[in-house]
Design a protein around this motif. Structure first.
Motif, PDB file in Angstrom:
ATOM      1  N   HIS A 228     -23.550   3.229  18.071  1.00  0.00           N
ATOM      2  CA  HIS A 228     -23.054   1.936  17.595  1.00  0.00           C
ATOM      3  C   HIS A 228     -24.005   1.321  16.569  1.00  0.00           C
ATOM      4  O   HIS A 228     -23.570   0.639  15.638  1.00  0.00           O
ATOM      5  N   LYS A 229     -25.301   1.544  16.737  1.00  0.00           N
ATOM      6  CA  LYS A 229     -26.262   1.067  15.741  1.00  0.00           C
ATOM      7  C   LYS A 229     -26.007   1.721  14.384  1.00  0.00           C
ATOM      8  O   LYS A 229     -26.035   1.050  13.346  1.00  0.00           O
ATOM      9  N   ASP A 230     -25.759   3.023  14.396  1.00  0.00           N
ATOM     10  CA  ASP A 230     -25.466   3.730  13.141  1.00  0.00           C
ATOM     11  C   ASP A 230     -24.196   3.193  12.504  1.00  0.00           C
ATOM     12  O   ASP A 230     -24.138   2.996  11.277  1.00  0.00           O
ATOM     13  N   LEU A 231     -23.172   2.961  13.317  1.00  0.00           N
ATOM     14  CA  LEU A 231     -21.903   2.458  12.800  1.00  0.00           C
ATOM     15  C   LEU A 231     -22.070   1.075  12.180  1.00  0.00           C
ATOM     16  O   LEU A 231     -21.585   0.817  11.074  1.00  0.00           O
ATOM     17  N   ALA A 232     -22.783   0.179  12.876  1.00  0.00           N
ATOM     18  CA  ALA A 232     -22.992  -1.168  12.365  1.00  0.00           C
ATOM     19  C   ALA A 232     -23.829  -1.146  11.090  1.00  0.00           C
ATOM     20  O   ALA A 232     -23.544  -1.873  10.124  1.00  0.00           O
ATOM     21  N   TRP A 233     -24.845  -0.297  11.059  1.00  0.00           N
ATOM     22  CA  TRP A 233     -25.721  -0.229   9.879  1.00  0.00           C
ATOM     23  C   TRP A 233     -24.972   0.337   8.670  1.00  0.00           C
ATOM     24  O   TRP A 233     -25.084  -0.184   7.557  1.00  0.00           O
ATOM     25  N   LEU A 234     -24.206   1.387   8.878  1.00  0.00           N
ATOM     26  CA  LEU A 234     -23.432   1.975   7.783  1.00  0.00           C
ATOM     27  C   LEU A 234     -22.375   0.998   7.272  1.00  0.00           C
ATOM     28  O   LEU A 234     -22.113   0.936   6.065  1.00  0.00           O
ATOM     29  N   ALA A 235     -21.773   0.239   8.180  1.00  0.00           N
ATOM     30  CA  ALA A 235     -20.785  -0.755   7.751  1.00  0.00           C
ATOM     31  C   ALA A 235     -21.433  -1.836   6.905  1.00  0.00           C
ATOM     32  O   ALA A 235     -20.891  -2.259   5.877  1.00  0.00           O
ATOM     33  N   ALA A 236     -22.606  -2.317   7.324  1.00  0.00           N
ATOM     34  CA  ALA A 236     -23.314  -3.340   6.543  1.00  0.00           C
ATOM     35  C   ALA A 236     -23.760  -2.795   5.195  1.00  0.00           C
ATOM     36  O   ALA A 236     -23.798  -3.533   4.195  1.00  0.00           O
ATOM     37  N   ARG A 237     -24.078  -1.518   5.150  1.00  0.00           N
ATOM     38  CA  ARG A 237     -24.513  -0.873   3.909  1.00  0.00           C
ATOM     39  C   ARG A 237     -23.334  -0.502   3.010  1.00  0.00           C
ATOM     40  O   ARG A 237     -23.533  -0.139   1.854  1.00  0.00           O
ATOM     41  N   GLY A 238     -22.119  -0.572   3.523  1.00  0.00           N
ATOM     42  CA  GLY A 238     -20.978  -0.108   2.751  1.00  0.00           C
ATOM     43  C   GLY A 238     -21.005   1.382   2.544  1.00  0.00           C
ATOM     44  O   GLY A 238     -20.554   1.891   1.505  1.00  0.00           O
ATOM     45  N   ALA A 239     -21.522   2.095   3.546  1.00  0.00           N
ATOM     46  CA  ALA A 239     -21.695   3.547   3.421  1.00  0.00           C
ATOM     47  C   ALA A 239     -20.893   4.329   4.439  1.00  0.00           C
ATOM     48  O   ALA A 239     -21.189   5.497   4.697  1.00  0.00           O
ATOM     49  N   LEU A 240     -19.875   3.711   5.046  1.00  0.00           N
ATOM     50  CA  LEU A 240     -19.015   4.452   5.950  1.00  0.00           C
ATOM     51  C   LEU A 240     -18.239   5.525   5.175  1.00  0.00           C
ATOM     52  O   LEU A 240     -17.869   5.298   4.017  1.00  0.00           O
ATOM     53  N   PRO A 241     -17.970   6.665   5.796  1.00  0.00           N
ATOM     54  CA  PRO A 241     -17.277   7.751   5.077  1.00  0.00           C
ATOM     55  C   PRO A 241     -15.779   7.476   4.921  1.00  0.00           C
ATOM     56  O   PRO A 241     -14.933   8.267   5.354  1.00  0.00           O
ATOM     57  N   VAL A 242     -15.457   6.342   4.309  1.00  0.00           N
ATOM     58  CA  VAL A 242     -14.058   6.005   4.043  1.00  0.00           C
ATOM     59  C   VAL A 242     -13.618   6.702   2.755  1.00  0.00           C
ATOM     60  O   VAL A 242     -14.436   7.190   1.973  1.00  0.00           O
ATOM     61  N   ARG A 243     -12.307   6.700   2.511  1.00  0.00           N
ATOM     62  CA  ARG A 243     -11.775   7.486   1.389  1.00  0.00           C
ATOM     63  C   ARG A 243     -12.206   6.950   0.026  1.00  0.00           C
ATOM     64  O   ARG A 243     -12.355   7.726  -0.913  1.00  0.00           O
ATOM     65  N   SER A 244     -12.382   5.649  -0.086  1.00  0.00           N
ATOM     66  CA  SER A 244     -12.807   5.113  -1.382  1.00  0.00           C
ATOM     67  C   SER A 244     -14.187   5.637  -1.765  1.00  0.00           C
ATOM     68  O   SER A 244     -14.440   5.979  -2.926  1.00  0.00           O
ATOM     69  N   LEU A 245     -15.092   5.723  -0.781  1.00  0.00           N
ATOM     70  CA  LEU A 245     -16.430   6.252  -1.044  1.00  0.00           C
ATOM     71  C   LEU A 245     -16.374   7.749  -1.319  1.00  0.00           C
ATOM     72  O   LEU A 245     -17.003   8.242  -2.272  1.00  0.00           O
TER      73      LEU A 245
END
Length: 302
Positions: A228-245
């Motif tokens: 969950h820490k990784d998920l929250a940090w990646l979300a705040a960084r805008g670095a989640l592996p979403v399709r736009s990225l």
């Protein structure tokens, strides 16, 4: 000649040592890469499995730039699980409070270990008069005087030019500006701490500094699991592996949301809030979420 696991003799001894250690690092990271670890777990592997074996060699031979770059690439490929880096390396090295993930800076740590070892032999009173004292003092005395770390000896010969082997010491101070006079005990830990104190907190969008500090504290809260820490940090960084990225980095054929009834661009905000499917999930989970929230943070039905 090999002494205590380290090759000596000849101009290629340094490269031979680091070539062997770099191959072992890649082998270890390859074995650990097959496990599903969080970033925190991977940091532990890097510190225990990678740095522990390299610091011993770094006490004797400075790491050449080619090998330090190769080790750094292998470390970050291990952290991300691929060649694609979603967050810049300098941000990954920062502390949790400053928006980083405390990923060890392997190249900097190895150079700090070698530099501190050389300086300690020259300025630590415990080594005065020993056989380890005279050779580094012969080469480093003029440089130590310029840096204000030790006086120039009057009754012993000195060299006014640094050999390639010790030029790494001068390069380290030119590359990393810090208050070296404030360091009393020359250890890699103290030097790295002095360099880390210069780090500034990374921003998050247009949020003010106080809010950003609160965001990073929440992203590393001890109440969260490592995942969950990784998920929250990646979300705040805008670095989640979403399709736009992934689309921007040639990792996806389209930036659009994969839901059939949704044609929006799949960003982090779209994934968690704006997508029609996400809204349905939040609607069904509204009662559960409100029950888990403190009374001071209770939301109105609107």
């Amino acid at each position: 000649m090999k002494v205590l696991g380290i090759w000596f003799g000849g101009a290629e001894a340094c490269n031979k040592n680091w070539r062997e250690r770099t191959a072992k690092v890649k082998q270890k990271l390859g074995l650990w890469g097959g496990r599903s670890l969080s970033i925190t777990g991977k940091n532990l592997v890097i510190r225990c499995e990678v740095l522990s074996g390299l610091l011993y060699l770094a006490q004797v031979w400075p790491v050449p730039r080619s090998y330090s770059s190769e080790i750094t690439r292998a470390v970050f490929r291990f952290v991300w699980g691929s060649k694609m880096k979603r967050v810049r390396r300098t941000a990954m090295h920062k502390s949790l409070d400053n928006g980083g993930k405390n990923v060890p800076n392997v190249a900097l740590t190895l150079m700090a270990s070698f530099v501190c070892g050389c300086i300690k032999l020259c300025v630590d009173p415990r080594y005065v008069g020993t056989k380890y004292y005279y050779v580094p003092r012969f080469y480093l005395s003029p440089w130590l005087r310029r840096m204000g770390l030790a006086p120039l000896p009057r009754n012993t010969p000195v060299s006014w030019s640094l050999p390639p082997y010790l030029s790494f010491v001068e390069k380290f101070f030119k590359t990393n500006a810090f208050d070296h006079r404030a360091i009393r005990q020359w250890s890699a830990r103290n030097v790295l701490q002095a360099l880390q104190e210069k780090d500034v907190m990374d921003t998050v969008g247009w949020f003010p500094e106080q809010t950003v500090q609160f965001i990073w504290q929440n992203a590393s809260s001890p109440d969260l699991t490592n995942r969950h820490k990784d998920l929250a940090w990646l979300a705040a960084r805008g670095a989640l592996p979403v399709r736009s990225l992934l689309y921007a980095r040639n990792g996806s054929s389209t930036p659009r949301c994969p839901r059939e009834d949704c044609n929006g661009v799949e960003s982090g905000a779209h994934l968690f809030a704006h997508c029609g499917f996400a809204k349905k999930v939040w609607k069904r989970m509204e009662g559960t979420v409100l029950r888990c929230m403190p009374s001071s943070c209770a939301m109105s039905p609107a």
